[in-house]
Motif scaffolding. Structure first.
Motif, PDB file in Angstrom:
ATOM      1  N   ASN A  80       0.813  -1.224   0.000  1.00 25.71           N
ATOM      2  CA  ASN A  80       0.000   0.000   0.000  1.00 25.71           C
ATOM      3  C   ASN A  80       0.849   1.279   0.000  1.00 25.71           C
ATOM      4  O   ASN A  80       0.315   2.378   0.149  1.00 25.71           O
ATOM      5  N   ASP A  82       2.509   2.894  -2.373  1.00 19.66           N
ATOM      6  CA  ASP A  82       2.196   3.848  -3.450  1.00 19.66           C
ATOM      7  C   ASP A  82       0.890   4.590  -3.162  1.00 19.66           C
ATOM      8  O   ASP A  82       0.769   5.790  -3.438  1.00 19.66           O
ATOM      9  N   ALA A  83      -0.091   3.866  -2.617  1.00 13.79           N
ATOM     10  CA  ALA A  83      -1.370   4.501  -2.291  1.00 13.79           C
ATOM     11  C   ALA A  83      -1.190   5.559  -1.205  1.00 13.79           C
ATOM     12  O   ALA A  83      -1.816   6.629  -1.264  1.00 13.79           O
ATOM     13  N   ALA A  86       0.338   8.567  -2.874  1.00 13.79           N
ATOM     14  CA  ALA A  86      -0.669   9.234  -3.710  1.00 13.79           C
ATOM     15  C   ALA A  86      -1.674   9.995  -2.839  1.00 13.79           C
ATOM     16  O   ALA A  86      -2.076  11.113  -3.167  1.00 13.79           O
ATOM     17  N   GLY A  87      -2.072   9.388  -1.723  1.00 17.94           N
ATOM     18  CA  GLY A  87      -3.002  10.043  -0.813  1.00 17.94           C
ATOM     19  C   GLY A  87      -2.406  11.309  -0.216  1.00 17.94           C
ATOM     20  O   GLY A  87      -3.086  12.335  -0.092  1.00 17.94           O
ATOM     21  N   ARG A 104      -9.353   9.381  -4.324  1.00 15.58           N
ATOM     22  CA  ARG A 104      -8.593   8.778  -3.235  1.00 15.58           C
ATOM     23  C   ARG A 104      -8.336   7.301  -3.563  1.00 15.58           C
ATOM     24  O   ARG A 104      -9.263   6.607  -3.973  1.00 15.58           O
ATOM     25  N   PRO A 105      -7.113   6.820  -3.379  1.00 15.33           N
ATOM     26  CA  PRO A 105      -6.856   5.401  -3.620  1.00 15.33           C
ATOM     27  C   PRO A 105      -7.833   4.540  -2.811  1.00 15.33           C
ATOM     28  O   PRO A 105      -8.122   4.845  -1.652  1.00 15.33           O
ATOM     29  N   GLU A 106      -8.342   3.487  -3.446  1.00 18.09           N
ATOM     30  CA  GLU A 106      -9.394   2.657  -2.826  1.00 18.09           C
ATOM     31  C   GLU A 106      -8.992   2.173  -1.433  1.00 18.09           C
ATOM     32  O   GLU A 106      -9.812   2.142  -0.516  1.00 18.09           O
TER      33      GLU A 106
END
Lengths: 126, 126
Positions: A80, A82-83, A86-87, A104-106
């Motif tokens: 997670n 990368d998420a 990104a967030g 928003r990333p899931e």
């Protein structure tokens, strides 16, 4: 609202996964490693810490920019990273200090544990 | 570390209890009312807000002083208002910004959801 120069991700390096043997390296440390790697060149700062006191729902990470709400996530793993980055970038671009739902990333929709407001926050219609 | 003039408690007024019917007033609003009452004359400031995103583990409240860690609690009810105020005063007196375990009201030991560091926090031995 003030905005920091860098969005910040705090990763708890002592987190282990509930019910799993106490292996080293800890899953939290692996998440921190992966997040540091994912953040290279993005302007997102990653800080390792112990602990976010979300121990039964780890591995855990938090994110904020100065002046934004602070978001705590749990049940993460190194996949997670990368998420999280990104967030953090999404949060850095939010003029109201709120992590947007759209875009928003899931994984950051499903794993939110809590959020806390910036110090100067006052609800507009309490 | 800077310390605010007032310790602060944020109470989520939209919190309901998991599995309970959607009665008004919300349990979170009742907790906010009781906490405001308990804080009268103590120097602790209470702010009502929506929401701390701890919805499945509410009712929820958070506390901090400037420069301290921020603590999020869940599963509270209006009977915990005095404990919240006592905890906020304890946190205000903590020179390291950490809510002490010793002397902490029992309910604030059992209901901690997460904590997040102050913005300038760097782990001494990451």
């Amino acid at each position: 609202m003030s905005q920091a120069s860098s969005p910040m991700i705090y990763v708890c390096i002592t987190c282990r996964r509930a019910g799993e043997p106490d292996a080293e390296p800890r899953p939290g440390a692996l998440l921190a490693d992966a997040t540091e790697q994912a953040a290279v060149g993005t302007g997102v700062e990653v800080r390792r810490l112990r602990c976010l006191a979300n121990c039964t729902r780890g591995p855990s990470a938090a994110m904020r920019c100065n002046g934004s709400w602070t978001y705590v996530f749990g049940g993460l793993d190194a996949g997670n990273a990368d998420a999280l980055v990104a967030g953090a970038k999404l949060l850095a671009g939010a003029s109201d200090g709120i992590l947007p739902w759209r875009g928003r990333p899931e994984i950051l929709k499903r794993t939110l544990i809590a959020r806390v407001p910036p110090s100067d926050f006052i609800e507009s219609e309490p």
